[in-house]
Design an enzyme around this catalytic site. Structure first.
Site, mmCIF file in Angstrom:
data_model
loop_
_atom_site.group_PDB
_atom_site.id
_atom_site.type_symbol
_atom_site.label_atom_id
_atom_site.label_comp_id
_atom_site.label_asym_id
_atom_site.label_seq_id
_atom_site.Cartn_x
_atom_site.Cartn_y
_atom_site.Cartn_z
ATOM 1 N N GLY A 79 -5.754 3.183 12.625
ATOM 2 C CA GLY A 79 -7.156 2.728 12.518
ATOM 3 C C GLY A 79 -7.249 1.935 10.901
ATOM 4 O O GLY A 79 -6.245 1.323 10.525
ATOM 5 N N GLU A 80 -8.025 2.411 10.275
ATOM 6 C CA GLU A 80 -8.105 1.816 8.611
ATOM 7 C C GLU A 80 -8.095 3.085 7.907
ATOM 8 O O GLU A 80 -9.337 3.918 7.838
ATOM 9 C CB GLU A 80 -9.365 1.047 8.694
ATOM 10 C CG GLU A 80 -9.387 0.214 7.356
ATOM 11 C CD GLU A 80 -8.169 -0.300 7.210
ATOM 12 O OE1 GLU A 80 -7.956 -1.272 8.110
ATOM 13 O OE2 GLU A 80 -7.646 -0.460 6.120
ATOM 14 N N SER A 81 -7.165 3.397 7.212
ATOM 15 C CA SER A 81 -7.026 4.662 6.408
ATOM 16 C C SER A 81 -8.403 4.714 5.444
ATOM 17 O O SER A 81 -8.641 5.866 5.231
ATOM 18 C CB SER A 81 -5.630 4.798 5.788
ATOM 19 O OG SER A 81 -5.329 3.514 4.862
ATOM 20 N N CYS A 119 0.308 5.687 11.892
ATOM 21 C CA CYS A 119 -0.066 4.529 11.233
ATOM 22 C C CYS A 119 -1.223 4.961 10.095
ATOM 23 O O CYS A 119 -0.657 5.414 9.066
ATOM 24 C CB CYS A 119 -0.611 3.573 12.178
ATOM 25 S SG CYS A 119 -0.464 1.815 11.462
ATOM 26 N N ARG A 169 1.527 0.500 2.053
ATOM 27 C CA ARG A 169 0.723 0.072 2.978
ATOM 28 C C ARG A 169 0.965 -1.326 3.350
ATOM 29 O O ARG A 169 1.473 -2.059 2.480
ATOM 30 C CB ARG A 169 -0.721 0.142 2.451
ATOM 31 C CG ARG A 169 -1.319 1.492 2.885
ATOM 32 C CD ARG A 169 -2.922 1.410 2.108
ATOM 33 N NE ARG A 169 -3.938 0.945 3.130
ATOM 34 C CZ ARG A 169 -5.120 0.637 2.908
ATOM 35 N NH1 ARG A 169 -5.545 0.488 1.555
ATOM 36 N NH2 ARG A 169 -5.821 0.330 4.064
ATOM 37 N N ILE A 219 1.235 -2.625 13.933
ATOM 38 C CA ILE A 219 0.155 -3.360 13.597
ATOM 39 C C ILE A 219 -0.283 -2.996 12.297
ATOM 40 O O ILE A 219 -0.669 -2.063 11.998
ATOM 41 C CB ILE A 219 -1.128 -2.942 14.613
ATOM 42 C CG1 ILE A 219 -0.717 -3.127 16.011
ATOM 43 C CG2 ILE A 219 -2.309 -3.913 14.164
ATOM 44 C CD1 ILE A 219 -1.643 -2.623 17.063
ATOM 45 N N HIS A 229 2.363 2.786 16.805
ATOM 46 C CA HIS A 229 1.159 3.273 17.671
ATOM 47 C C HIS A 229 1.801 3.942 19.022
ATOM 48 O O HIS A 229 1.832 2.918 20.053
ATOM 49 C CB HIS A 229 0.397 2.287 18.093
ATOM 50 C CG HIS A 229 -0.445 1.900 16.763
ATOM 51 N ND1 HIS A 229 -1.535 2.368 16.477
ATOM 52 C CD2 HIS A 229 -0.079 0.896 15.833
ATOM 53 C CE1 HIS A 229 -2.163 1.860 15.311
ATOM 54 N NE2 HIS A 229 -1.223 1.005 14.863
ATOM 55 N N GLU A 284 0.464 5.632 21.023
ATOM 56 C CA GLU A 284 -0.691 5.433 22.133
ATOM 57 C C GLU A 284 -0.880 4.295 22.827
ATOM 58 O O GLU A 284 -1.664 4.304 23.834
ATOM 59 C CB GLU A 284 -2.032 6.131 21.349
ATOM 60 C CG GLU A 284 -2.571 5.225 20.486
ATOM 61 C CD GLU A 284 -1.965 4.817 19.230
ATOM 62 O OE1 GLU A 284 -0.728 5.254 18.935
ATOM 63 O OE2 GLU A 284 -2.308 4.046 18.521
HETATM 64 N N1 GLN Z 1 -2.824 -1.057 7.625
HETATM 65 C C1 GLN Z 1 -3.993 0.033 7.990
HETATM 66 C C2 GLN Z 1 -3.969 1.000 6.954
HETATM 67 O O1 GLN Z 1 -3.637 1.134 5.824
HETATM 68 C C3 GLN Z 1 -3.314 0.879 9.160
HETATM 69 C C4 GLN Z 1 -3.228 0.086 10.191
HETATM 70 C C5 GLN Z 1 -3.200 0.770 11.628
HETATM 71 O O2 GLN Z 1 -3.254 1.884 11.566
HETATM 72 N N2 GLN Z 1 -2.851 0.043 12.653
HETATM 73 O O3 GLN Z 1 -5.039 1.705 6.832
#
Ligand code: GLN
Length: 193
Positions: free
Chosen positions: A50-52, A82, A110, A138, A174, A176
């Site tokens: 997701g978005e860290s 991720c 990242r 991704i 990913h 999943e």
């Molecule tokens: N680039 C995202 C991050 O650093 C990670 C991307 C992802 O989880 N698909 O949070």
């Protein structure tokens, strides 16, 4: 029946729930973790992509940071994918936006694959699997540096994209999002060990 938690603050939550149910073949119960106290009732935990930065912030506001750190130190099997991989790291290269949890002895870069390769797929040779694994990346991070106790499981070129340290299994891609259950199976085997 093993109970597995999926941290459900943001990101690929439902996809991991389905993948775990599929890999567990009726032998696991999957719960979404949002509240304090839920984690300790689980035998394993998934930190989704997701978005860290967002997940990190949410961990604080939901009061889950200390619980997660304690669970990891007590040996709870954790699958970090991720954004989850960014979170479990010791250090994030040149990035002050996300303060990692320091659960695994790795340094992260990242968005390591650059804008022109924001998303890509690759057939990986993963240690322990006899056939290549088709992996989806991704805006993926990469593991730029690993400590002594960390086992490298896969690379894309030079970049490390899967690694394990004791109870932590961390991936830049990913699992999943594909139908191949083998990664979630490896994870479920960590519960039995
Ligand atoms: N680039 C995202 C991050 O650093 C990670 C991307 C992802 O989880 N698909 O949070």
């Amino acid at each position: 029946m093993a109970r597995i938690g999926v941290l459900a603050l943001q990101g690929d939550v439902s996809e991991h729930v389905l993948a775990l149910e599929r890999a567990g073949k009726g032998k696991v119960q999957v719960v979404e973790i949002r509240k304090s106290g839920q984690m300790e009732a689980c035998g394993a935990l998934v930190l989704p992509g997701g978005e860290s930065t967002t997940i990190r912030r949410q961990l604080e506001s939901f009061g889950l940071t200390q619980e997660l750190k304690a669970a990891a130190r007590q040996g709870l099997p954790i699958l970090a994918t991720c954004a989850g991989l960014v979170l479990v790291s010791q250090e994030v290269e040149g990035d002050s936006m996300v303060k990692p949890l320091g659960l695994m002895d790795i340094k992260i870069s990242r968005n390591a694959f650059g804008p022109q390769r924001e998303s890509f797929e690759a057939d990986l040779q993963i240690k322990g699997l006899d056939r290549p694994y088709h992996a989806v990346f991704i805006r993926a991070p990469a593991i730029a540096q690993v400590g002594d106790g960390v086992e490298v499981l896969a690379r894309v070129g030079e970049a490390v994209v899967a690694a394990r340290q004791k109870n932590l299994l961390a991936l830049a891609f990913h699992p999943e999002l594909t139908k191949d259950p083998r990664i979630h199976q490896i994870f479920l085997n960590m519960l039995e060990a």
